[in-house]
Design an enzyme around this catalytic site. Structure first.
Site, short mmCIF file in Angstrom:
data_model
loop_
_atom_site.label_atom_id
_atom_site.label_comp_id
_atom_site.label_asym_id
_atom_site.label_seq_id
_atom_site.Cartn_x
_atom_site.Cartn_y
_atom_site.Cartn_z
N GLU A 23 -15.67 -3.87 37.40
CA GLU A 23 -16.08 -5.18 36.88
C GLU A 23 -15.56 -6.30 37.77
O GLU A 23 -16.29 -7.26 38.08
CB GLU A 23 -15.57 -5.36 35.45
CG GLU A 23 -16.24 -4.47 34.41
CD GLU A 23 -15.72 -3.05 34.40
OE1 GLU A 23 -16.33 -2.19 33.74
OE2 GLU A 23 -14.69 -2.78 35.07
N GLN A 83 2.88 1.53 46.06
CA GLN A 83 2.41 0.15 45.99
C GLN A 83 2.80 -0.45 44.65
O GLN A 83 2.31 -0.02 43.61
CB GLN A 83 0.89 0.13 46.17
CG GLN A 83 0.23 -1.22 46.09
CD GLN A 83 -1.28 -1.07 45.98
OE1 GLN A 83 -1.81 -0.75 44.93
NE2 GLN A 83 -1.98 -1.29 47.08
N GLY A 84 3.68 -1.44 44.66
CA GLY A 84 4.12 -2.09 43.43
C GLY A 84 3.30 -3.31 43.12
O GLY A 84 3.77 -4.44 43.32
N SER A 136 -10.81 -2.86 39.16
CA SER A 136 -11.90 -2.28 38.38
C SER A 136 -13.26 -2.66 38.95
O SER A 136 -13.41 -3.66 39.67
CB SER A 136 -11.81 -2.77 36.93
OG SER A 136 -12.11 -4.15 36.85
N SER A 169 1.03 5.03 41.92
CA SER A 169 0.88 6.37 42.49
C SER A 169 2.03 6.69 43.43
O SER A 169 2.50 5.81 44.17
CB SER A 169 -0.44 6.47 43.25
OG SER A 169 -1.54 6.29 42.40
N SER A 193 0.16 -3.41 40.24
CA SER A 193 -0.31 -3.54 38.86
C SER A 193 0.84 -3.55 37.85
O SER A 193 1.88 -2.91 38.05
CB SER A 193 -1.26 -2.40 38.51
OG SER A 193 -2.44 -2.48 39.26
N GLU A 249 -7.38 -1.23 52.30
CA GLU A 249 -7.27 -0.12 51.35
C GLU A 249 -8.63 0.38 50.91
O GLU A 249 -8.88 1.58 50.84
CB GLU A 249 -6.46 -0.58 50.13
CG GLU A 249 -6.29 0.47 49.06
CD GLU A 249 -5.66 -0.08 47.79
OE1 GLU A 249 -4.99 0.68 47.10
OE2 GLU A 249 -5.88 -1.27 47.50
#
Length: 378
Positions: A364, A122-123, A362, A157, A125, A240
């Site tokens: 948050e 997965q491209g 995240s 990953s 971040s 996901e």
């Protein structure tokens, strides 16, 4: 589907016991044999119609219910995810291509996923765009009848082993940063793509940097509409975040603790056993939240707030249960072979849990999304 689910769990557990080495701890260890075992296990699942059960038959599935696929998901995560990186293709890459892909893209990409033959990464971040994904800087600029993609992705990953990348890039500058983004399906074998592994406590393959140096893409590589990538990303995240049954692994390890420790279990402090009990309750809570999402997903009703609430609960469970289990094994006799195996499983779980409140957005950001959803509903 009580009896049906029980039979399916039994079938899956038998396959795990028969097909995988006794000391299997997942596909991404330092031993290449573990990845090979996972790849073969995926092909076995596919041959028996168990890898993509809930997919439509026309795409390589067997039209099973989402609840049967949930059983598969739980059993895989309870046994160190022996599908390896294939869960990404099964859980969301495939379903997203079914929803947004052209017939040609579906024909090209879905059969290899359903057969357990291909790994995706997965491209998303970037160094300056993690939780704030829409701030990404990777660009695709027009060049004749296609685009040239340049930029950098990080924390990717499986990039060292993947054959394909689900890539998000900016194709135009618009008033809102969520606009002008486009999804491309690109082969990792292209020489314009360079992968650099990032060493981490979770072992090889998990974290990588990926660089794109004028990667050429065409209209055939575009998923959905040009500039409409953000809506697909929202769809991706709903699939996901519910697709990873972390609670199943937590619950299995917690339930295994008394047996693994034997007589030493009774010697544990009452406070520690009380925390162990609390973690089992939290496992049940996360499971029920997951089941609620599965039901909503089956009706096409999953919203960002729904997925975020589950994600908060399950990632906190991951970390809190890992801390309790680490304290439990500290009191165990490590000379016993059974305890050593349990200790290794707990330590592996603890290493993975450290990143759980950061990966896929995240905690948050999940709280912000949940807060916005609650305010909008009030």
């Amino acid at each position: 589907m009580g009896a049906q689910a029980t039979a399916l769990r039994g079938q899956l557990r038998s396959l795990v016991a028969e097909q995988l080495p006794e000391d299997f701890m997942g596909a991404f260890t330092d031993d290449p044999a573990d990845l090979a075992a996972a790849q073969q296990f995926c092909r076995t699942l596919a041959e028996q119609g168990l890898l993509c059960m809930s997919w439509p038959a026309e795409f390589g599935g067997r039209d099973a219910s989402v609840w049967e696929q949930t059983v598969v998901r739980e059993e895989m995560w309870a046994h160190h995810e022996p599908r390896g990186a294939q869960y990404m293709g099964v859980n969301w890459v495939g379903p997203i291509i079914m929803r947004h892909g052209t017939p040609e893209q579906q024909q090209r990409h879905l059969p290899p996923i359903a057969n357990g033959e291909v790994i995706w990464c997965q491209g998303f971040s970037e160094p300056e765009a993690g939780s704030d994904l829409a701030s990404l800087r990777t660009t695709a600029r027009r060049d004749g009848d296609g685009w040239l993609v340049s930029g950098q992705k990080i924390w990717t990953s499986y990039a060292t082993m993947a054959q394909w990348c689900f890539l998000l890039a900016r194709t135009s500058k618009e008033d809102k940063k969520q606009q002008g983004l486009t999804i491309f399906l690109v082969p990792m074998s292209d020489p314009a793509i360079q992968v650099r592994p990032i060493r981490c406590i979770m072992g090889p393959h998990h974290l990588n940097e990926v660089f794109f140096d004028d990667l050429r893409v065409t209209e055939a590589d575009v998923l959905g509409e040009i500039g409409a990538g953000w809506s697909i990303v929202q769809d991706v995240l709903s699939f996901e975040r519910v697709g990873i049954a972390r609670y199943a692994r937590c619950e299995k390890l917690l339930n295994d603790a008394p047996r693994a420790l034997g007589a030493a279990w009774a010697e544990l402090p009452d406070e520690l056993r009380a925390r162990w009990t609390r973690m089992l309750v939290h496992c049940r809570r996360a499971r029920l939240l997951a089941y609620r999402l599965v039901e909503l997903q089956s009706k096409g009703q999953v919203r960002p707030g729904d997925a975020s609430g589950y994600r908060i609960a399950v990632t906190k469970l991951d970390q809190d249960s890992a801390e309790v289990l680490m304290e439990i094994i500290a009191a165990a006799d490590v000379d016993d072979p059974g305890v050593r195996r349990f200790r290794d499983e707990v330590e592996d779980h603890w290493r993975y849990s450290q990143a759980s409140t950061v990966s896929s957005g995240s905690i948050e950001m999940q709280r912000i999304l949940l807060s916005r959803a609650l305010l909008a509903a009030s």
